[in-house]
Enzyme design. Structure first.
Site, PDB file in Angstrom:
ATOM      1  N   GLY A 152       0.810  -1.212   0.000  1.00 14.43           N
ATOM      2  CA  GLY A 152       0.000   0.000   0.000  1.00 14.43           C
ATOM      3  C   GLY A 152       0.837   1.252   0.000  1.00 14.43           C
ATOM      4  O   GLY A 152       2.034   1.224  -0.272  1.00 14.43           O
ATOM      5  N   ASN A 190       6.283   0.427   3.279  1.00 13.71           N
ATOM      6  CA  ASN A 190       5.798  -0.311   2.126  1.00 13.71           C
ATOM      7  C   ASN A 190       6.655  -1.572   1.951  1.00 13.71           C
ATOM      8  O   ASN A 190       7.873  -1.518   2.079  1.00 13.71           O
ATOM      9  CB  ASN A 190       5.910   0.611   0.913  1.00 13.71           C
ATOM     10  CG  ASN A 190       5.660  -0.112  -0.380  1.00 13.71           C
ATOM     11  OD1 ASN A 190       6.557  -0.731  -0.924  1.00 13.71           O
ATOM     12  ND2 ASN A 190       4.450  -0.045  -0.854  1.00 13.71           N
ATOM     13  N   ASP A 191       6.015  -2.694   1.643  1.00 13.47           N
ATOM     14  CA  ASP A 191       6.761  -3.960   1.619  1.00 13.47           C
ATOM     15  C   ASP A 191       7.851  -3.991   0.541  1.00 13.47           C
ATOM     16  O   ASP A 191       8.918  -4.559   0.767  1.00 13.47           O
ATOM     17  CB  ASP A 191       5.810  -5.167   1.526  1.00 13.47           C
ATOM     18  CG  ASP A 191       4.801  -5.040   0.414  1.00 13.47           C
ATOM     19  OD1 ASP A 191       4.855  -4.052  -0.338  1.00 13.47           O
ATOM     20  OD2 ASP A 191       3.961  -5.952   0.297  1.00 13.47           O
ATOM     21  N   GLY A 219       0.588  -7.859  -6.747  1.00 14.33           N
ATOM     22  CA  GLY A 219       0.772  -6.580  -7.431  1.00 14.33           C
ATOM     23  C   GLY A 219       2.226  -6.437  -7.847  1.00 14.33           C
ATOM     24  O   GLY A 219       3.029  -7.329  -7.626  1.00 14.33           O
ATOM     25  N   HIS A 243       1.396   1.273 -10.957  1.00 14.59           N
ATOM     26  CA  HIS A 243       0.365   2.217 -11.407  1.00 14.59           C
ATOM     27  C   HIS A 243       0.930   3.254 -12.371  1.00 14.59           C
ATOM     28  O   HIS A 243       0.315   4.302 -12.599  1.00 14.59           O
ATOM     29  CB  HIS A 243      -0.337   2.860 -10.207  1.00 14.59           C
ATOM     30  CG  HIS A 243      -0.930   1.815  -9.319  1.00 14.59           C
ATOM     31  ND1 HIS A 243      -2.083   1.131  -9.652  1.00 14.59           N
ATOM     32  CD2 HIS A 243      -0.474   1.259  -8.177  1.00 14.59           C
ATOM     33  CE1 HIS A 243      -2.320   0.217  -8.717  1.00 14.59           C
ATOM     34  NE2 HIS A 243      -1.355   0.279  -7.817  1.00 14.59           N
ATOM     35  N   CYS A 253      -7.828  -0.614 -13.640  1.00 13.92           N
ATOM     36  CA  CYS A 253      -6.940  -1.128 -12.587  1.00 13.92           C
ATOM     37  C   CYS A 253      -7.700  -1.165 -11.260  1.00 13.92           C
ATOM     38  O   CYS A 253      -8.703  -0.480 -11.083  1.00 13.92           O
ATOM     39  CB  CYS A 253      -5.725  -0.214 -12.488  1.00 13.92           C
ATOM     40  SG  CYS A 253      -4.562  -0.674 -11.197  1.00 13.92           S
ATOM     41  N   CYS A 255      -6.854   0.268  -8.719  1.00 13.10           N
ATOM     42  CA  CYS A 255      -6.774   1.590  -8.091  1.00 13.10           C
ATOM     43  C   CYS A 255      -7.867   2.517  -8.599  1.00 13.10           C
ATOM     44  O   CYS A 255      -8.020   3.632  -8.105  1.00 13.10           O
ATOM     45  CB  CYS A 255      -5.404   2.213  -8.340  1.00 13.10           C
ATOM     46  SG  CYS A 255      -5.169   2.795 -10.031  1.00 13.10           S
ATOM     47  N   CYS A 260      -3.022   1.236 -16.128  1.00 15.66           N
ATOM     48  CA  CYS A 260      -1.872   0.968 -15.259  1.00 15.66           C
ATOM     49  C   CYS A 260      -1.193  -0.348 -15.668  1.00 15.66           C
ATOM     50  O   CYS A 260      -1.848  -1.275 -16.138  1.00 15.66           O
ATOM     51  CB  CYS A 260      -2.312   0.809 -13.802  1.00 15.66           C
ATOM     52  SG  CYS A 260      -3.064   2.262 -13.095  1.00 15.66           S
TER      53      CYS A 260
HETATM   54 ZN   LIG Z   1      -3.575   1.487 -10.960  1.00 14.82          ZN
END
Ligand SMILES: [Zn+2]
Length: 401
Positions: A152, A190-191, A219, A243, A253, A255, A260
């Site tokens: 995220g 963020n990972d 993702g 994105h 997408c 999002c 994207c």
């Molecule tokens: Zn996107």
């Protein structure tokens, strides 16, 4: 000014000792340009605060005959315990490291649901860290800090999560909630950034100053190490490689926007395409359906093959865009899913090389690093090591002032 120089010196030397593993004082001075006298003073402080320790050099070199045994400095493993946690769809993966980075325990545990209320996820992380400590014969109260990687948009500096697919609400002050719930400092990022930290600390990025890590899970993520430091952007919204736009008015997408990269290469995008063009059943769970599609491609199904090829070509275009912007020394493609081989294929890397600016020098090296969730957790733990070091040095600064 002298105080600031001393504070800078402490950080530089501790980092250098961590990077070297074992190193004599004289080499620390040579490598950092800090005078031998100052190195002696600062390392004495670090020793007295228990952050580093002296070890005799084992080898019987020429120095050993001079009567004075060679002494190296190293990080004192017992100084602190840190945990690293990776939050995935259905589970938590955890590792416990000592201050030297030695792994003491590793665990995986299921989450109540893929998407959770912040309080529920924080409590699940607390219980999992507590169990992890027990497995290593330690207590949760001994853990000096916990690093947490989550998918995220995360502002790492203040632990604020703008949005995460693992949380049921937006705009969560999750770092603070975790710190309260666990009763120890928690550091969230963020990972994909933490995978870059793991590569920099333990992995293929150790010897590189400029490199990119592209993570491929459900993702597509990106971690950027520029000039030896992780680049996070201003609002935590940088490095959203998934994105970046690859098509005008393109596919929808997750999002909410169109065109994207992820809308062409992610699992759900492949399934959407397959359902549309080859009538792949829309029934069943996503993982099984992706497996069906990938098997069909492997056994020569032309439609399935063309869906994966197209995803690979669009992924190559995205990679070429990254190279044209950053010109990195190295790109690490990191993922744990062997099944996404079509994105790591030579044809994809070749297509990328054809789309980058051409000069009479070799293009960036591209390496594939397949690793499991525990390596993501190790990245989170490496971040915790860094932050716990910073807290310990802050205390030392205060004591010395
Ligand atoms: Zn996107």
């Amino acid at each position: 000014m002298a105080v600031m120089q001393r504070e800078y010196g402490r950080r530089t030397l501790l980092r250098q000792i961590r990077h070297a593993g074992r190193i004599p004082r004289i080499e620390l001075s040579d490598l950092t340009g800090i005078s031998r006298a100052t190195v002696t003073t600062i390392t004495a402080e670090l020793l007295s605060h228990g952050l580093i320790e002296e070890v005799q050099r084992d080898e019987a070199g020429p120095d050993s005959r001079r009567g004075r045994p060679r002494v190296d400095l190293k990080i004192r493993g017992a100084a602190h315990l840190v945990a690293g946690v990776k939050v995935s769809h259905h589970k938590l993966s955890l590792v416990l490291l000592d201050f030297e980075g030695e792994q003491l325990a590793a665990e995986e545990c299921d989450l109540p649901a893929p998407v959770n209320a912040p309080e529920v996820l924080a409590e699940a992380i607390r219980d999992a860290v507590s169990h992890l400590a027990t497995v290593a014969g330690r207590r949760a109260g001994e853990v000096s800090g916990v690093g947490i990687g989550i998918a995220g948009i995360v502002e790492a500096t203040d632990g604020f999560v703008h949005w995460s697919p693992s949380l049921s609400t937006r705009n969560v002050d999750f770092g603070a909630l975790l710190t309260r719930t666990l009763g120890t400092p928690c550091f969230i990022d963020n990972d994909a950034n933490l995978v870059a930290v793991a590569e920099q600390t333990f992995g293929l990025g150790r010897e590189h100053k400029d490199f990119l890590v592209v993570t491929i899970e459900s993702g597509v993520g990106l971690g950027m190490v520029i000039g030896g430091a992780l680049y996070r952007g201003t609002r935590g919204c940088g490095a959203e490689f998934g994105h970046t736009k690859v098509q005008l008015n393109g596919a929808l997408c997750r999002c909410g926007q169109r065109g994207c990269l992820e809308a062409y290469v992610a699992d759900y995008a492949l399934l959407r395409e397959a359902t549309l063009v080859s009538g792949l059943s829309a029934e069943g769970d996503a993982a099984t359906r992706v497996e069906t599609l990938l098997n069909a491609a492997r056994t020569g199904d032309a439609t399935a093959r063309s869906i994966l090829d197209r995803a690979g070509q669009i992924f190559a275009m995205g990679l070429a865009n990254l190279v044209n912007i950053f010109d990195p020394e190295l790109i690490i493609l990191a993922g744990e899913q062997m099944q996404l081989d079509h994105l790591y294929a030579d044809a994809v890397i070749d297509a990328m090389r054809k789309s980058i600016v051409q000069v009479d020098k070799a293009p960036p090296e591209v390496v594939v690093h397949k690793w499991g969730d525990l390596m993501w957790a190790r990245g989170a733990a490496a971040y915790a090591l860094d932050q716990v070091s910073e807290l310990a040095l802050d205390r030392l600064d205060k004591d010395a002032a």
